[in-house]
Scaffold this active site. Structure first.
Site, PDB file in Angstrom:
ATOM      1  N   LYS A  84      -8.523  13.430  -2.236  1.00 11.78           N
ATOM      2  CA  LYS A  84      -8.399  12.052  -2.103  1.00 11.78           C
ATOM      3  C   LYS A  84      -9.144  11.607  -0.745  1.00 11.78           C
ATOM      4  O   LYS A  84      -8.923  12.169   0.296  1.00 11.78           O
ATOM      5  CB  LYS A  84      -7.002  11.788  -1.700  1.00 11.78           C
ATOM      6  CG  LYS A  84      -6.439  10.457  -1.414  1.00 11.78           C
ATOM      7  CD  LYS A  84      -6.583   9.427  -2.727  1.00 11.78           C
ATOM      8  CE  LYS A  84      -6.389   7.920  -2.466  1.00 11.78           C
ATOM      9  NZ  LYS A  84      -4.862   7.483  -2.470  1.00 11.78           N
ATOM     10  N   HIS A 128      -9.142   5.670  -2.213  1.00 14.18           N
ATOM     11  CA  HIS A 128      -8.541   4.561  -1.706  1.00 14.18           C
ATOM     12  C   HIS A 128      -9.674   3.348  -1.671  1.00 14.18           C
ATOM     13  O   HIS A 128     -10.361   3.558  -0.525  1.00 14.18           O
ATOM     14  CB  HIS A 128      -7.568   4.736  -0.632  1.00 14.18           C
ATOM     15  CG  HIS A 128      -7.127   3.374  -0.385  1.00 14.18           C
ATOM     16  ND1 HIS A 128      -5.635   3.221  -0.450  1.00 14.18           N
ATOM     17  CD2 HIS A 128      -7.385   2.331   0.397  1.00 14.18           C
ATOM     18  CE1 HIS A 128      -5.227   2.343  -0.121  1.00 14.18           C
ATOM     19  NE2 HIS A 128      -6.470   1.599   0.294  1.00 14.18           N
ATOM     20  N   ASP A 180       1.406   4.698  -8.054  1.00 13.56           N
ATOM     21  CA  ASP A 180       1.317   4.420  -6.759  1.00 13.56           C
ATOM     22  C   ASP A 180       2.882   4.089  -6.077  1.00 13.56           C
ATOM     23  O   ASP A 180       2.936   3.435  -5.247  1.00 13.56           O
ATOM     24  CB  ASP A 180       0.314   3.215  -6.456  1.00 13.56           C
ATOM     25  CG  ASP A 180      -0.081   3.281  -4.583  1.00 13.56           C
ATOM     26  OD1 ASP A 180       0.041   4.428  -4.020  1.00 13.56           O
ATOM     27  OD2 ASP A 180      -0.388   2.166  -4.166  1.00 13.56           O
ATOM     28  N   ALA A 220       3.738  -0.861   4.223  1.00 18.68           N
ATOM     29  CA  ALA A 220       3.042  -1.188   2.746  1.00 18.68           C
ATOM     30  C   ALA A 220       3.483   0.046   1.805  1.00 18.68           C
ATOM     31  O   ALA A 220       3.344   1.183   2.076  1.00 18.68           O
ATOM     32  CB  ALA A 220       1.532  -1.167   2.810  1.00 18.68           C
ATOM     33  N   ASN A 245      -0.843  11.906   1.657  1.00 15.78           N
ATOM     34  CA  ASN A 245      -0.704  11.480   2.845  1.00 15.78           C
ATOM     35  C   ASN A 245       0.542  11.792   3.497  1.00 15.78           C
ATOM     36  O   ASN A 245       1.575  10.666   3.952  1.00 15.78           O
ATOM     37  CB  ASN A 245      -1.038   9.954   2.791  1.00 15.78           C
ATOM     38  CG  ASN A 245      -0.007   9.232   1.887  1.00 15.78           C
ATOM     39  OD1 ASN A 245       0.512   9.587   0.990  1.00 15.78           O
ATOM     40  ND2 ASN A 245      -0.016   7.850   1.965  1.00 15.78           N
ATOM     41  N   LEU A 280      -0.531  -1.724  -0.427  1.00  9.58           N
ATOM     42  CA  LEU A 280      -2.087  -1.746  -0.280  1.00  9.58           C
ATOM     43  C   LEU A 280      -2.618  -1.005  -1.624  1.00  9.58           C
ATOM     44  O   LEU A 280      -2.040   0.027  -1.684  1.00  9.58           O
ATOM     45  CB  LEU A 280      -2.403  -1.160   0.971  1.00  9.58           C
ATOM     46  CG  LEU A 280      -1.973  -1.878   2.255  1.00  9.58           C
ATOM     47  CD1 LEU A 280      -2.111  -1.175   3.534  1.00  9.58           C
ATOM     48  CD2 LEU A 280      -2.937  -3.250   2.252  1.00  9.58           C
ATOM     49  N   HIS A 284      -1.023   8.801  -9.852  1.00 14.04           N
ATOM     50  CA  HIS A 284      -1.028   8.620  -8.536  1.00 14.04           C
ATOM     51  C   HIS A 284       0.396   8.421  -8.140  1.00 14.04           C
ATOM     52  O   HIS A 284       1.126   7.175  -8.276  1.00 14.04           O
ATOM     53  CB  HIS A 284      -2.033   7.157  -8.320  1.00 14.04           C
ATOM     54  CG  HIS A 284      -2.048   6.731  -6.806  1.00 14.04           C
ATOM     55  ND1 HIS A 284      -3.214   6.644  -6.309  1.00 14.04           N
ATOM     56  CD2 HIS A 284      -1.069   6.669  -5.980  1.00 14.04           C
ATOM     57  CE1 HIS A 284      -3.202   6.366  -4.951  1.00 14.04           C
ATOM     58  NE2 HIS A 284      -1.807   6.291  -4.657  1.00 14.04           N
ATOM     59  N   HIS A 317       3.200   9.127  -4.882  1.00 15.14           N
ATOM     60  CA  HIS A 317       3.698   9.575  -3.457  1.00 15.14           C
ATOM     61  C   HIS A 317       5.264   9.958  -3.343  1.00 15.14           C
ATOM     62  O   HIS A 317       6.153   9.132  -3.911  1.00 15.14           O
ATOM     63  CB  HIS A 317       3.811   8.252  -2.321  1.00 15.14           C
ATOM     64  CG  HIS A 317       2.521   7.680  -2.197  1.00 15.14           C
ATOM     65  ND1 HIS A 317       1.376   8.129  -1.219  1.00 15.14           N
ATOM     66  CD2 HIS A 317       1.634   6.686  -2.950  1.00 15.14           C
ATOM     67  CE1 HIS A 317       0.214   7.414  -1.341  1.00 15.14           C
ATOM     68  NE2 HIS A 317       0.374   6.683  -2.514  1.00 15.14           N
ATOM     69  N   LEU A 318       5.457  11.294  -3.132  1.00 16.45           N
ATOM     70  CA  LEU A 318       6.697  11.836  -3.194  1.00 16.45           C
ATOM     71  C   LEU A 318       7.321  11.890  -1.739  1.00 16.45           C
ATOM     72  O   LEU A 318       8.566  12.363  -1.728  1.00 16.45           O
ATOM     73  CB  LEU A 318       6.685  13.251  -3.774  1.00 16.45           C
ATOM     74  CG  LEU A 318       6.533  13.421  -5.406  1.00 16.45           C
ATOM     75  CD1 LEU A 318       6.900  14.504  -6.052  1.00 16.45           C
ATOM     76  CD2 LEU A 318       7.837  12.360  -6.336  1.00 16.45           C
ATOM     77  N   ARG A 319       6.405  11.860  -0.767  1.00 15.04           N
ATOM     78  CA  ARG A 319       6.843  12.117   0.585  1.00 15.04           C
ATOM     79  C   ARG A 319       7.226  13.626   0.786  1.00 15.04           C
ATOM     80  O   ARG A 319       6.929  14.605  -0.201  1.00 15.04           O
ATOM     81  CB  ARG A 319       8.187  11.134   1.002  1.00 15.04           C
ATOM     82  CG  ARG A 319       7.835   9.832   0.731  1.00 15.04           C
ATOM     83  CD  ARG A 319       6.525   9.096   1.476  1.00 15.04           C
ATOM     84  NE  ARG A 319       6.301   7.926   1.270  1.00 15.04           N
ATOM     85  CZ  ARG A 319       5.255   7.060   1.266  1.00 15.04           C
ATOM     86  NH1 ARG A 319       4.221   7.607   1.330  1.00 15.04           N
ATOM     87  NH2 ARG A 319       5.312   5.875   1.127  1.00 15.04           N
ATOM     88  N   HIS A 361      -5.845   2.821  -7.973  1.00 12.91           N
ATOM     89  CA  HIS A 361      -4.957   1.343  -7.804  1.00 12.91           C
ATOM     90  C   HIS A 361      -5.874   0.316  -7.605  1.00 12.91           C
ATOM     91  O   HIS A 361      -5.779  -0.385  -6.780  1.00 12.91           O
ATOM     92  CB  HIS A 361      -3.967   1.473  -6.660  1.00 12.91           C
ATOM     93  CG  HIS A 361      -4.319   2.045  -5.480  1.00 12.91           C
ATOM     94  ND1 HIS A 361      -5.270   1.687  -4.925  1.00 12.91           N
ATOM     95  CD2 HIS A 361      -3.644   3.005  -4.872  1.00 12.91           C
ATOM     96  CE1 HIS A 361      -5.484   2.299  -3.758  1.00 12.91           C
ATOM     97  NE2 HIS A 361      -4.290   3.365  -3.670  1.00 12.91           N
ATOM     98  N   HIS A 405       9.226   3.760   0.765  1.00 12.31           N
ATOM     99  CA  HIS A 405       9.647   3.353   2.222  1.00 12.31           C
ATOM    100  C   HIS A 405      11.183   2.896   2.246  1.00 12.31           C
ATOM    101  O   HIS A 405      11.439   2.055   1.473  1.00 12.31           O
ATOM    102  CB  HIS A 405       8.582   2.336   2.918  1.00 12.31           C
ATOM    103  CG  HIS A 405       7.269   2.628   3.089  1.00 12.31           C
ATOM    104  ND1 HIS A 405       6.827   3.425   4.030  1.00 12.31           N
ATOM    105  CD2 HIS A 405       6.175   2.541   2.168  1.00 12.31           C
ATOM    106  CE1 HIS A 405       5.453   3.761   4.038  1.00 12.31           C
ATOM    107  NE2 HIS A 405       5.310   2.811   2.590  1.00 12.31           N
TER     108      HIS A 405
END
Ligand code: NCD
Ligand code: ZN
Length: 346
Positions: A99, A136, A247, A263, A41, A219, A13, A15-17, A174, A251
């Site tokens: 997802k 989620h 996760d 978050a 996302n 989150l 899980h 996030h690489l943006r 998560h 940011h």
């Protein structure tokens, strides 16, 4: 114990943006992990196979030269996801799941699902095409207390999805509570859960330690100490249904340190080292490799990686910040000392 060598781990899980932010973070993951499930996302989200293929190409292009890292793609479910989208994903070699973000649950979830009942045909198709549903798991109704959202989601939604689609493989992402640990333990081979390093290492006090700590806000939010203990037990006991999923959710410092901060915790920089810290707290490394490198691949039906990763007991200071476009990025445990360091991977 002064050295740990494990099969190259995977992050189930992440996030690489997207560019140009992805270029600032992808090497951190590629240095430690063989593969990662890349969260969809983005804004706009990764909704179709074409979106996923294009995003995958951008990730591959951003990897350091010589990297063997493989991104595993997943689609973002919306109220409009079609059976055809799922069928195409099932036929693609690169897409491993889809997802479910309940609308409004977290960062970039506005396009998420507003009514689970609308997805019945999609879930049926996912079950048929053996795609993994990544969930989620937080109820979003405003009257639900933020610390109860995971438990309420189990009762109101997850139980029903599992009853109606008993052979749909589901990863409860998560997890943060004893309730979720017990629910996954009581489940069957179609249900598993990822656990983040930060939820193994902090409880909710960390968000308010001497003032408000935006870099500990993510989150689902961290819960009470007894929940952290339950997560640590589940991770370290070697049970096949629990595995690593960081996760890691970057940011910028500015977006975190704001009146309404985003978050997400950036853990990729030190991910495997953080998991090692957690297992050290549990006092038992015997199942570290299972949790990091075996259980997830087995659940996803993928071969385990062929290389290895080694960590040595070595005190080192996590930097205060890392480069990030237009701002900087504050990693989890910034300015603190860790006791394990990745020394080599192959
Ligand atoms: C994630 C993000 O920033 O994309 N944030 C987070 O706090 N974990 C989204 C998510 O996984 O909920
Ligand atoms: Zn996430």
């Amino acid at each position: 114990m002064n050295k740990l060598t494990i099969i190259t781990p995977d992050d189930w899980h992440l996030h690489l943006r997207d560019s140009p932010f992805m270029e600032a973070v992808v090497a951190d993951t590629a240095r430690q992990f063989g593969r990662a499930i890349i969260m969809p996302n983005l804004s706009p989200p990764v909704r179709s196979c074409a979106d996923a293929m294009a995003y995958r190409q951008r990730i591959l292009a951003a990897l350091p030269a010589q990297s063997h890292f493989t991104p595993l793609m997943t689609l973002y479910l919306t109220d409009n996801t079609s059976v055809e989208d799922i069928q195409a994903a099932g036929e693609s070699e690169f897409i491993h799941g889809a997802k479910l973000y309940p609308a409004g649950a977290t960062t970039n979830s506005a396009a998420g699902v507003t009514d689970l009942a609308k997805l019945d045909r999609v879930f049926e198709a996912m079950q048929e095409h053996r795609l993994v549903l990544q969930v989620h798991g937080e109820a979003t109704a405003p009257e639900v207390d933020i610390f109860d959202r995971e438990k309420v989601f189990i009762e109101q939604s997850l139980c029903r999805i599992r009853k109606d689609f008993p052979e749909l493989r589901i990863v409860f992402e998560h997890i943060t509570t004893l309730d979720a640990v017990e629910y996954v333990r009581a489940g069957d081979g179609f249900l598993a859960a990822t656990i983040t390093p930060h939820h193994l290492l902090i409880n909710r006090n960390a968000i308010f330690q001497g003032g408000i700590r935006p870099h500990h806000y993510c989150l689902p939010v961290a819960k009470r100490e007894r929940h952290r203990q339950a997560l640590l037990d589940a991770a370290s006991a070697g049970e096949a249904r629990f595995f690593a999923g960081t996760d890691s959710a970057p940011h910028s410092k500015d977006a975190k340190e704001a009146a309404c901060g985003c978050a997400g915790i950036y853990s990729a920089h030190t991910a495997v080292e953080l998991y090692a810290e957690a297992f050290e707290l549990a006092g038992d490394f015997s199942n570290f490799e299972k949790f990091m490198s075996c259980n997830g691949a087995d659940f996803y039906g993928l071969p385990q990686n062929s290389g290895t990763l080694s960590l040595a007991r070595n005190e080192w200071l996590v930097p205060d910040s890392l480069p990030y476009p237009d701002s900087s990025l504050v990693p989890f445990r910034a300015g603190e000392t860790l006791h394990w360091k990745v020394v080599d991977g192959e």
